[in-house]
Motif scaffolding. Structure first.
Motif, PDB file in Angstrom:
ATOM      1  N   THR A 134      45.238  43.536  32.122  1.00  0.00           N
ATOM      2  CA  THR A 134      44.481  43.140  33.306  1.00  0.00           C
ATOM      3  C   THR A 134      43.550  44.221  33.820  1.00  0.00           C
ATOM      4  N   ALA A 135      43.986  45.455  33.860  1.00  0.00           N
ATOM      5  CA  ALA A 135      43.183  46.542  34.425  1.00  0.00           C
ATOM      6  C   ALA A 135      41.914  46.800  33.627  1.00  0.00           C
ATOM      7  N   SER A 182      41.363  40.277  43.466  1.00  0.00           N
ATOM      8  CA  SER A 182      42.117  41.257  44.250  1.00  0.00           C
ATOM      9  C   SER A 182      41.205  42.034  45.191  1.00  0.00           C
ATOM     10  N   ARG A 184      48.208  50.133  35.088  1.00  0.00           N
ATOM     11  CA  ARG A 184      46.910  49.864  35.707  1.00  0.00           C
ATOM     12  C   ARG A 184      46.005  51.085  35.834  1.00  0.00           C
ATOM     13  N   THR A 238      40.888  38.259  37.667  1.00  0.00           N
ATOM     14  CA  THR A 238      41.982  38.732  38.518  1.00  0.00           C
ATOM     15  C   THR A 238      41.574  39.950  39.326  1.00  0.00           C
ATOM     16  N   LEU A 239      40.834  40.855  38.716  1.00  0.00           N
ATOM     17  CA  LEU A 239      40.395  42.059  39.422  1.00  0.00           C
ATOM     18  C   LEU A 239      39.455  41.722  40.575  1.00  0.00           C
TER      19      LEU A 239
END
Length: 234
Positions: free
Chosen positions: A212-213, A223, A192, A219-220
């Motif tokens: 994902t990062a 979060s 990440r 998703t980011l």
């Protein structure tokens, strides 16, 4: 080897619930990744692979996710591999564990068929040292730590259950795989930060995959939103 040593591979995928899960969006993500310095792309499904191959010359690691994320679901069959290769993938990633596959197909049989009939390298997504050894013996051209922390079971078992995602990458497994096996090892799974990437290369990684990062705003955002007084998505 389609993926150059010492580089970053960007995984251009999106979860089912994400509104950006569309082939043109994944292609735009891949172009942005290339402009940013990526040396390769990992993509899911023939439609996304074809769209990405049309806009970039970067090598694509193709996968086909079949079913839910329990048991063997990453490119479990030859047909699944063939679809992404015909769409433009330069390499196929498959589940590298010893768990049961459709129609009793073994990992060695799958890799042999991909080599013989599609003429592309195979990367084995592993979850542990036993699965890495199994994949190396089966003829995988690269090993990856992709499934570390996700299977919920020892690689030698035929079943698995989902479990909470660990906080960070499994650098210990990566280092052990790099020390044990002669085939290149790719770091993947919860990388990440740039510090994670540096640590992976320090451990001996051939390349690092980040998903994902970089490419998952759904998703980011969720979060970050969860940390606000209003909470996350409803």
């Amino acid at each position: 080897m389609p993926v150059p040593a010492g580089g970053l591979v960007v995984s251009c995928q999106a979860p089912e619930a994400s509104p950006i899960r569309q082939a043109p969006v994944m292609a735009a993500m891949a172009r942005a990744a290339e402009a940013g310095g990526a040396v390769g792309i990992r993509a899911n499904g023939a439609a996304d692979v074809a769209a990405i191959a049309a806009v970039t010359d970067l090598p694509i690691i193709g996968i086909t996710k079949a079913g839910r994320r329990v048991g063997v679901y990453i490119t479990p069959t030859f047909t699944a591999a063939e679809q992404v290769v015909r769409a433009g993938a330069a390499m196929v990633a498959v589940d590298g564990t010893a768990r049961a596959r459709p129609a009793g197909l073994t990992l060695a049989e799958l890799i042999e068929a991909i080599h013989a009939r599609l003429d592309v390298p195979v990367m084995a997504d592993c979850d542990s040292m036993p699965s890495a050894e199994h994949a190396a013996r089966a003829g995988a051209d690269l090993l990856a730590t992709t499934l570390a922390g996700y299977t919920g079971a020892d690689a030698a078992t035929a079943t698995a259950t989902a479990r909470p995602e660990p906080a960070g990458p499994d650098l210990d497994l990566l280092a052990a795989m790099c020390a044990e096996f002669d085939v290149p090892v790719v770091a993947e799974g919860r990388y990440r930060t740039p510090a994670h990437v540096n640590a992976a290369f320090d451990a001996g990684a051939h390349a690092v995959v980040v998903g994902t990062a970089i490419t998952d705003p759904f998703t980011l955002t969720r979060s970050f939103a969860a940390a606000t007084p209003r909470g996350g998505a409803t």
